[in-house]
Motif scaffolding. Structure first.
Motif, short mmCIF file in Angstrom:
data_model
loop_
_atom_site.label_atom_id
_atom_site.label_comp_id
_atom_site.label_asym_id
_atom_site.label_seq_id
_atom_site.Cartn_x
_atom_site.Cartn_y
_atom_site.Cartn_z
N HIS A 113 0.84 -1.20 0.00
CA HIS A 113 0.00 0.00 0.00
C HIS A 113 0.88 1.26 0.00
O HIS A 113 1.13 1.86 1.04
N CYS A 114 1.39 1.65 -1.16
CA CYS A 114 2.23 2.85 -1.24
C CYS A 114 2.10 3.49 -2.62
O CYS A 114 2.07 2.79 -3.64
N ASN A 115 2.05 4.81 -2.65
CA ASN A 115 1.93 5.51 -3.92
C ASN A 115 3.25 5.54 -4.70
O ASN A 115 3.25 5.78 -5.90
N GLY A 118 3.57 1.81 -6.11
CA GLY A 118 2.23 1.25 -6.22
C GLY A 118 2.09 -0.12 -5.57
O GLY A 118 2.90 -0.54 -4.75
N GLU A 173 2.28 3.95 2.54
CA GLU A 173 1.91 5.36 2.66
C GLU A 173 0.51 5.44 3.28
O GLU A 173 -0.48 5.08 2.64
N TRP A 176 -2.47 7.25 1.44
CA TRP A 176 -2.87 6.78 0.11
C TRP A 176 -4.19 6.03 0.20
O TRP A 176 -4.35 5.11 1.00
N LYS A 177 -5.14 6.44 -0.61
CA LYS A 177 -6.47 5.80 -0.66
C LYS A 177 -7.16 5.77 0.71
O LYS A 177 -7.92 4.84 1.01
N ILE A 206 1.58 13.26 -0.99
CA ILE A 206 0.15 13.45 -1.26
C ILE A 206 -0.56 14.12 -0.08
O ILE A 206 -1.78 14.12 0.01
#
Length: 351
Positions: A113-115, A118, A173, A176-177, A206
């Motif tokens: 789970h990271c921008n 991805g 991150e 993220w989401k 972000i």
């Protein structure tokens, strides 16, 4: 079955309070008392809280610590970088009587789970150079895509009344989401926000005005750590693979000006051969952005998945000189924490 009688707190002295205070749970449910322990004390998905927190290994580590000795489990990953050779009982800790509850809980987000990189990092879309997600062994391993996070949240939700501190982090991150906000909602964090100091780590890329406002609305008492690893756009691009440096500086500066008084900003840097020379400039940058503290930690092997040989600083003389310059620059302007020496080189080949 969790015993819900809230026993009084007592005060102990030891060289480390974490075995009595901290429950750290990774994304597959393994529980430790500290991120540097090399063996879990149990698994929260396979057993009850009482059995994990009161396991034989957990008690053994606590008893060893009270004797003023470092348990072998605490010597994992090259040993504890914070205690060093001194095991003097200098740390005062407030813990629950009989150590029957943690006062701090640390939860790890799933590593995909990271921008940056991805959900499926690869050569065309790589993760940061020091991230274990660059290892094919790690990404193709049996636990990388395992997502038990919601199940873990449901099992630890009952601990919220006992906590003074909550941390949500990981090789991920959190913003993220909306992963962080969803987790806090599941934990019913709002009900306990008045008494819990919250920690998380973000790459800051972000952390928009909208996210900042939502974070400040939900979290009352915070330490938000920004992992940057550079003090110039060129070095940031080399380490983080994306051109976010100026955006991150703007995000941090804006947050520093807008934040509530109870929100603390810390800047974090993994020191490696690519950014070593920027250590004093990192301090200058952190001061200019309005941060409260800066933390520098030489890169180390994260579970044996990082090719430390290619990243690790080995020149102790140069490191200590730049460390001294950084501390001098920070004096009276910002709190600084720099590990006092380099870890021994750990040579791990990537798959």
């Amino acid at each position: 079955m969790l015993k819900t009688n809230l026993n009084p707190k007592i005060r102990i002295q030891s060289f480390c309070g974490l075995p009595f205070q901290r429950m750290k749970i990774n994304h597959i449910g393994d529980v430790a008392q500290c991120c540097f322990q090399s063996q879990p004390i149990g698994n929260i998905l396979n057993d009850t809280f009482d059995k994990v927190w009161g396991s034989d290994l957990a008690k053994e580590i606590q008893e060893t610590t009270l004797k003023g000795e470092l348990h072998p489990v605490c010597e994992g990953w090259g040993g504890c970088p914070f205690i060093g050779e001194s095991l003097e009982k200098t740390e005062t800790s407030d813990v629950y009587e009989n150590f029957n509850f943690p006062t701090g809980l640390e939860l790890e987000l799933p590593p995909y789970h990271c921008n940056i990189g991805g959900t499926d990092p690869n050569e065309d879309n790589p993760a940061c150079i020091m991230c274990p997600r660059n290892s094919k062994e790690y990404v193709n391993g049996p636990n990388f895509k395992v997502d038990k996070f919601d199940e873990i949240l449901s099992k630890v939700k009952m601990l919220m009344p006992f906590l003074d501190e909550l941390t949500i982090l990981g090789v991920a991150e959190p913003f993220w989401k909306d992963a962080l906000f969803d987790a806090l909602e599941t934990l019913n964090f709002g009900k306990h926000r008045e008494k819990i100091h919250f920690w998380t780590f973000t790459n800051g890329s972000i952390f928009s005005k909208k996210i900042e406002e939502k974070y400040c609305e939900i979290v009352k008492d915070s330490c938000l750590n920004f992992s940057i690893d550079a003090a110039t756009p060129e070095t940031y691009l080399k380490i983080r693979r994306l051109n976010f440096y100026d955006t991150i500086k703007r995000n941090i500066t804006r947050y520093a000006n807008d934040r509530p008084e109870s929100h603390v900003i810390s800047i974090c840097h993994n020191i490696n051969i690519h950014n070593l020379h920027e250590m004093p400039l990192m301090v200058k940058d952190a001061i200019e952005m309005g941060a409260d503290s800066i933390y520098m930690n030489p890169v180390h092997s994260a579970g044996g998945y990082i090719n430390v040989e290619k990243l690790q600083v080995t020149d102790r003389g140069l490191f200590n000189d730049l460390r001294s310059q950084s501390i001098e620059m920070a004096h009276g302007k910002i709190e600084i924490s720099v590990i006092r020496d380099l870890p021994d080189p750990v040579l791990v080949e990537l798959s």
